[in-house]
Design a protein around this motif. Structure first.
Motif, PDB file in Angstrom:
ATOM      1  N   SER A  12       5.828 -26.370   1.166  1.00 51.85           N
ATOM      2  CA  SER A  12       7.105 -25.775   1.552  1.00 51.85           C
ATOM      3  C   SER A  12       7.099 -24.298   1.194  1.00 51.85           C
ATOM      4  O   SER A  12       6.965 -23.937   0.023  1.00 51.85           O
ATOM      5  N   VAL A  13       7.262 -23.469   2.199  1.00 50.04           N
ATOM      6  CA  VAL A  13       7.298 -22.024   1.969  1.00 50.04           C
ATOM      7  C   VAL A  13       8.512 -21.663   1.115  1.00 50.04           C
ATOM      8  O   VAL A  13       8.449 -20.775   0.269  1.00 50.04           O
ATOM      9  N   ASN A  14       9.607 -22.373   1.294  1.00 48.02           N
ATOM     10  CA  ASN A  14      10.837 -22.084   0.546  1.00 48.02           C
ATOM     11  C   ASN A  14      10.703 -22.371  -0.946  1.00 48.02           C
ATOM     12  O   ASN A  14      11.463 -21.829  -1.738  1.00 48.02           O
ATOM     13  N   ARG A  15       9.774 -23.222  -1.341  1.00 52.11           N
ATOM     14  CA  ARG A  15       9.619 -23.560  -2.759  1.00 52.11           C
ATOM     15  C   ARG A  15       8.511 -22.758  -3.425  1.00 52.11           C
ATOM     16  O   ARG A  15       8.117 -23.054  -4.539  1.00 52.11           O
ATOM     17  N   THR A  16       8.008 -21.757  -2.739  1.00 55.72           N
ATOM     18  CA  THR A  16       6.880 -20.992  -3.273  1.00 55.72           C
ATOM     19  C   THR A  16       7.159 -19.494  -3.283  1.00 55.72           C
ATOM     20  O   THR A  16       6.309 -18.694  -2.915  1.00 55.72           O
ATOM     21  N   LEU A  17       8.344 -19.124  -3.705  1.00 59.98           N
ATOM     22  CA  LEU A  17       8.692 -17.701  -3.751  1.00 59.98           C
ATOM     23  C   LEU A  17       7.970 -16.968  -4.872  1.00 59.98           C
ATOM     24  O   LEU A  17       7.822 -15.750  -4.831  1.00 59.98           O
ATOM     25  N   THR A  18       7.505 -17.712  -5.867  1.00 57.97           N
ATOM     26  CA  THR A  18       6.831 -17.096  -7.009  1.00 57.97           C
ATOM     27  C   THR A  18       5.397 -17.602  -7.107  1.00 57.97           C
ATOM     28  O   THR A  18       5.044 -18.629  -6.528  1.00 57.97           O
ATOM     29  N   ALA A  19       4.588 -16.898  -7.879  1.00 55.58           N
ATOM     30  CA  ALA A  19       3.218 -17.350  -8.118  1.00 55.58           C
ATOM     31  C   ALA A  19       3.223 -18.709  -8.806  1.00 55.58           C
ATOM     32  O   ALA A  19       2.371 -19.553  -8.531  1.00 55.58           O
ATOM     33  N   ASP A  20       4.188 -18.941  -9.687  1.00 57.48           N
ATOM     34  CA  ASP A  20       4.286 -20.250 -10.351  1.00 57.48           C
ATOM     35  C   ASP A  20       4.553 -21.362  -9.343  1.00 57.48           C
ATOM     36  O   ASP A  20       4.034 -22.464  -9.477  1.00 57.48           O
ATOM     37  N   GLY A  21       5.359 -21.083  -8.320  1.00 56.99           N
ATOM     38  CA  GLY A  21       5.628 -22.077  -7.288  1.00 56.99           C
ATOM     39  C   GLY A  21       4.370 -22.458  -6.533  1.00 56.99           C
ATOM     40  O   GLY A  21       4.123 -23.640  -6.256  1.00 56.99           O
ATOM     41  N   VAL A  22       3.552 -21.476  -6.197  1.00 60.29           N
ATOM     42  CA  VAL A  22       2.279 -21.737  -5.520  1.00 60.29           C
ATOM     43  C   VAL A  22       1.350 -22.503  -6.460  1.00 60.29           C
ATOM     44  O   VAL A  22       0.725 -23.488  -6.067  1.00 60.29           O
ATOM     45  N   ALA A  23       1.265 -22.064  -7.714  1.00 63.25           N
ATOM     46  CA  ALA A  23       0.388 -22.715  -8.693  1.00 63.25           C
ATOM     47  C   ALA A  23       0.789 -24.173  -8.913  1.00 63.25           C
ATOM     48  O   ALA A  23      -0.076 -25.054  -9.012  1.00 63.25           O
ATOM     49  N   GLU A  24       2.091 -24.448  -8.983  1.00 64.77           N
ATOM     50  CA  GLU A  24       2.557 -25.830  -9.165  1.00 64.77           C
ATOM     51  C   GLU A  24       2.125 -26.699  -7.993  1.00 64.77           C
ATOM     52  O   GLU A  24       1.682 -27.828  -8.178  1.00 64.77           O
ATOM     53  N   TYR A  25       2.240 -26.176  -6.783  1.00 68.33           N
ATOM     54  CA  TYR A  25       1.819 -26.931  -5.607  1.00 68.33           C
ATOM     55  C   TYR A  25       0.312 -27.221  -5.674  1.00 68.33           C
ATOM     56  O   TYR A  25      -0.129 -28.339  -5.444  1.00 68.33           O
ATOM     57  N   LEU A  26      -0.483 -26.207  -6.008  1.00 70.67           N
ATOM     58  CA  LEU A  26      -1.919 -26.383  -6.077  1.00 70.67           C
ATOM     59  C   LEU A  26      -2.309 -27.381  -7.156  1.00 70.67           C
ATOM     60  O   LEU A  26      -3.236 -28.176  -6.974  1.00 70.67           O
ATOM     61  N   GLU A  27      -1.603 -27.363  -8.265  1.00 74.49           N
ATOM     62  CA  GLU A  27      -1.877 -28.342  -9.334  1.00 74.49           C
ATOM     63  C   GLU A  27      -1.584 -29.752  -8.855  1.00 74.49           C
ATOM     64  O   GLU A  27      -2.301 -30.695  -9.201  1.00 74.49           O
ATOM     65  N   GLN A  28      -0.549 -29.944  -8.046  1.00 74.50           N
ATOM     66  CA  GLN A  28      -0.219 -31.261  -7.513  1.00 74.50           C
ATOM     67  C   GLN A  28      -1.318 -31.763  -6.580  1.00 74.50           C
ATOM     68  O   GLN A  28      -1.564 -32.966  -6.505  1.00 74.50           O
ATOM     69  N   LEU A  29      -1.977 -30.860  -5.868  1.00 73.99           N
ATOM     70  CA  LEU A  29      -3.065 -31.255  -4.981  1.00 73.99           C
ATOM     71  C   LEU A  29      -4.278 -31.770  -5.744  1.00 73.99           C
ATOM     72  O   LEU A  29      -5.022 -32.583  -5.228  1.00 73.99           O
ATOM     73  N   ARG A  30      -4.461 -31.282  -6.945  1.00 74.06           N
ATOM     74  CA  ARG A  30      -5.628 -31.671  -7.729  1.00 74.06           C
ATOM     75  C   ARG A  30      -5.422 -33.071  -8.170  1.00 74.06           C
ATOM     76  O   ARG A  30      -6.099 -33.905  -8.413  1.00 74.06           O
TER      77      ARG A  30
END
Length: 131
Positions: free
Chosen positions: A113-131
């Motif tokens: 979700s682009v809306n949940r990734t406004l910050t670097a932490d938002g992107v990092a959290e998503y990437l951690e979930q993929l792992r």
């Protein structure tokens, strides 16, 4: 903003709250990302080949081009082997490098979700979930 030699608070606020021209900051390196960007959080992401092709297309389409179809260099980047290029679109609080990464991942095929990734932490959290 990132290319300015004398950054001011007014300039930073304008960059965040008023849509302005945007750039691509490209870094070339051969070593492992953790070695080159020491002190930064780096997450490895395995990308299926079909996603990879879509990701490359997204990145390619992000560059602005001159009348001859060439990308437009703007000057030396922030790292030893980096360069700024003119990019498509605008930069502001809801369209930053973090949302660009989310859009790139979404265009590749990831469910982000682009809306949940406004910050670097938002992107990092998503990437951690993929792992």
């Amino acid at each position: 903003f990132y290319q300015a030699s004398d950054k001011t608070m007014r300039m930073a606020l304008r960059a965040v709250f008023w849509p302005t021209a945007t750039v691509m900051h490209v870094v070339g390196f051969q070593e492992e990302p953790l070695l080159y960007f020491h002190g930064s959080k780096v997450t490895e992401l395995a990308i299926p080949e079909s996603y990879y092709d879509n990701l490359l297309s997204f990145i390619e389409s992000s560059f602005a081009r001159d009348e001859d179809g060439q990308i437009i260099p703007l000057g030396k980047g922030q790292y030893e082997r980096s360069q700024f290029y003119e990019a498509q679109g605008t930069y502001f609080i809801f369209n930053t490098c973090n949302t660009w990464v989310a859009k790139a991942l979404a265009s590749a095929g990831f469910d982000i979700s682009v809306n949940r990734t406004l910050t670097a932490d938002g992107v990092a959290e998503y990437l951690e979930q993929l792992r």
